[in-house]
Motif scaffolding. Structure first.
Motif, PDB file in Angstrom:
ATOM      1  N   ILE A   1       2.704  -8.678  -1.464  1.00 32.25           N
ATOM      2  CA  ILE A   1       1.963  -9.945  -1.325  1.00 32.25           C
ATOM      3  C   ILE A   1       1.527 -10.138   0.115  1.00 32.25           C
ATOM      4  O   ILE A   1       0.387 -10.561   0.373  1.00 32.25           O
ATOM      5  CB  ILE A   1       2.840 -11.130  -1.817  1.00 32.25           C
ATOM      6  CG1 ILE A   1       3.059 -11.028  -3.336  1.00 32.25           C
ATOM      7  CG2 ILE A   1       2.199 -12.459  -1.467  1.00 32.25           C
ATOM      8  CD1 ILE A   1       4.048 -12.028  -3.883  1.00 32.25           C
ATOM      9  N   LEU A   2       2.391  -9.817   1.058  1.00 33.09           N
ATOM     10  CA  LEU A   2       2.026  -9.934   2.469  1.00 33.09           C
ATOM     11  C   LEU A   2       0.880  -8.991   2.817  1.00 33.09           C
ATOM     12  O   LEU A   2      -0.050  -9.370   3.536  1.00 33.09           O
ATOM     13  CB  LEU A   2       3.244  -9.636   3.347  1.00 33.09           C
ATOM     14  CG  LEU A   2       3.007  -9.699   4.858  1.00 33.09           C
ATOM     15  CD1 LEU A   2       2.661 -11.120   5.271  1.00 33.09           C
ATOM     16  CD2 LEU A   2       4.213  -9.202   5.600  1.00 33.09           C
ATOM     17  N   PHE A   3       0.908  -7.781   2.284  1.00 31.30           N
ATOM     18  CA  PHE A   3      -0.170  -6.819   2.528  1.00 31.30           C
ATOM     19  C   PHE A   3      -1.499  -7.341   1.972  1.00 31.30           C
ATOM     20  O   PHE A   3      -2.531  -7.252   2.634  1.00 31.30           O
ATOM     21  CB  PHE A   3       0.185  -5.471   1.893  1.00 31.30           C
ATOM     22  CG  PHE A   3      -0.889  -4.448   2.030  1.00 31.30           C
ATOM     23  CD1 PHE A   3      -1.131  -3.837   3.257  1.00 31.30           C
ATOM     24  CD2 PHE A   3      -1.681  -4.094   0.953  1.00 31.30           C
ATOM     25  CE1 PHE A   3      -2.129  -2.895   3.401  1.00 31.30           C
ATOM     26  CE2 PHE A   3      -2.685  -3.159   1.083  1.00 31.30           C
ATOM     27  CZ  PHE A   3      -2.904  -2.550   2.309  1.00 31.30           C
ATOM     28  N   ILE A   4      -1.477  -7.870   0.780  1.00 27.84           N
ATOM     29  CA  ILE A   4      -2.706  -8.408   0.181  1.00 27.84           C
ATOM     30  C   ILE A   4      -3.231  -9.588   0.994  1.00 27.84           C
ATOM     31  O   ILE A   4      -4.435  -9.704   1.241  1.00 27.84           O
ATOM     32  CB  ILE A   4      -2.454  -8.803  -1.291  1.00 27.84           C
ATOM     33  CG1 ILE A   4      -2.228  -7.542  -2.121  1.00 27.84           C
ATOM     34  CG2 ILE A   4      -3.611  -9.615  -1.858  1.00 27.84           C
ATOM     35  CD1 ILE A   4      -1.792  -7.806  -3.540  1.00 27.84           C
ATOM     36  N   LEU A   5      -2.356 -10.449   1.446  1.00 27.94           N
ATOM     37  CA  LEU A   5      -2.785 -11.592   2.258  1.00 27.94           C
ATOM     38  C   LEU A   5      -3.376 -11.144   3.596  1.00 27.94           C
ATOM     39  O   LEU A   5      -4.367 -11.720   4.060  1.00 27.94           O
ATOM     40  CB  LEU A   5      -1.611 -12.543   2.488  1.00 27.94           C
ATOM     41  CG  LEU A   5      -1.167 -13.366   1.276  1.00 27.94           C
ATOM     42  CD1 LEU A   5       0.077 -14.176   1.622  1.00 27.94           C
ATOM     43  CD2 LEU A   5      -2.280 -14.266   0.797  1.00 27.94           C
TER      44      LEU A   5
ATOM     45  N   MET B   1      12.131  -7.466  -2.341  1.00 24.11           N
ATOM     46  CA  MET B   1      11.625  -7.174  -1.017  1.00 24.11           C
ATOM     47  C   MET B   1      10.275  -6.470  -1.105  1.00 24.11           C
ATOM     48  O   MET B   1       9.375  -6.759  -0.326  1.00 24.11           O
ATOM     49  CB  MET B   1      12.656  -6.296  -0.291  1.00 24.11           C
ATOM     50  CG  MET B   1      12.301  -6.006   1.127  1.00 24.11           C
ATOM     51  SD  MET B   1      12.403  -7.506   2.101  1.00 24.11           S
ATOM     52  CE  MET B   1      12.064  -6.880   3.692  1.00 24.11           C
ATOM     53  N   SER B   2      10.153  -5.527  -2.032  1.00 23.59           N
ATOM     54  CA  SER B   2       8.912  -4.783  -2.183  1.00 23.59           C
ATOM     55  C   SER B   2       7.784  -5.699  -2.651  1.00 23.59           C
ATOM     56  O   SER B   2       6.632  -5.522  -2.254  1.00 23.59           O
ATOM     57  CB  SER B   2       9.119  -3.646  -3.180  1.00 23.59           C
ATOM     58  OG  SER B   2       7.907  -2.980  -3.397  1.00 23.59           O
ATOM     59  N   LYS B   3       8.126  -6.663  -3.491  1.00 27.42           N
ATOM     60  CA  LYS B   3       7.114  -7.605  -3.985  1.00 27.42           C
ATOM     61  C   LYS B   3       6.598  -8.478  -2.849  1.00 27.42           C
ATOM     62  O   LYS B   3       5.410  -8.751  -2.750  1.00 27.42           O
ATOM     63  CB  LYS B   3       7.730  -8.461  -5.095  1.00 27.42           C
ATOM     64  CG  LYS B   3       6.738  -9.350  -5.786  1.00 27.42           C
ATOM     65  CD  LYS B   3       7.399 -10.079  -6.941  1.00 27.42           C
ATOM     66  CE  LYS B   3       6.383 -10.970  -7.627  1.00 27.42           C
ATOM     67  NZ  LYS B   3       6.985 -11.698  -8.741  1.00 27.42           N
ATOM     68  N   ARG B   4       7.495  -8.892  -1.959  1.00 32.18           N
ATOM     69  CA  ARG B   4       7.087  -9.702  -0.804  1.00 32.18           C
ATOM     70  C   ARG B   4       6.182  -8.911   0.137  1.00 32.18           C
ATOM     71  O   ARG B   4       5.208  -9.428   0.668  1.00 32.18           O
ATOM     72  CB  ARG B   4       8.311 -10.195  -0.046  1.00 32.18           C
ATOM     73  CG  ARG B   4       9.057 -11.275  -0.752  1.00 32.18           C
ATOM     74  CD  ARG B   4      10.184 -11.778   0.104  1.00 32.18           C
ATOM     75  NE  ARG B   4      10.966 -12.772  -0.606  1.00 32.18           N
ATOM     76  CZ  ARG B   4      12.014 -13.367  -0.122  1.00 32.18           C
ATOM     77  NH1 ARG B   4      12.432 -13.050   1.102  1.00 32.18           N
ATOM     78  NH2 ARG B   4      12.660 -14.253  -0.816  1.00 32.18           N
TER      79      ARG B   4
END
Length: 96
Positions: free
Chosen positions: A7-11, A1-4
């Protein structure tokens, strides 16, 4: 969940930063383009001065400025040694 979420934050950051970089190079070259900065500064001034006015009125209504005369006299009654005036300035022989 933290990885998603990472990635969402970077996008999201990339999606928000990319148009800004592209628009930074497309400065308008019209008669009104020289007023863009002045408009922005004037708008900012009115926004911040309006917020300051609202904060002042809220503080006034909350009683922050109640009975200022009595509060202003308190520091004037304190007797302290004068550290700032040099001795030669207090000598009255120069002024005679």
């Amino acid at each position: 969940m933290s990885k998603r979420l990472g990635i969402l934050f970077i996008l999201v950051v990339v999606a928000l930063a990319t148009p800004v970089a592209a628009l930074a190079h497309d400065q308008p070259e019209t008669y009104q383009s020289r007023w863009v900065m002045a408009d922005w500064m004037l708008d900012t001034f009115f926004i911040f001065s309006g917020l300051a006015l609202v904060a002042f009125i809220a503080a006034w209504k909350a009683g922050a400025f109640h009975d200022l005369e009595s509060h202003a006299s308190i520091p004037l009654l304190v007797e302290e040694e004068d550290y700032y005036t040099p001795d030669w300035a207090l000598d009255e022989e120069e002024w005679v």
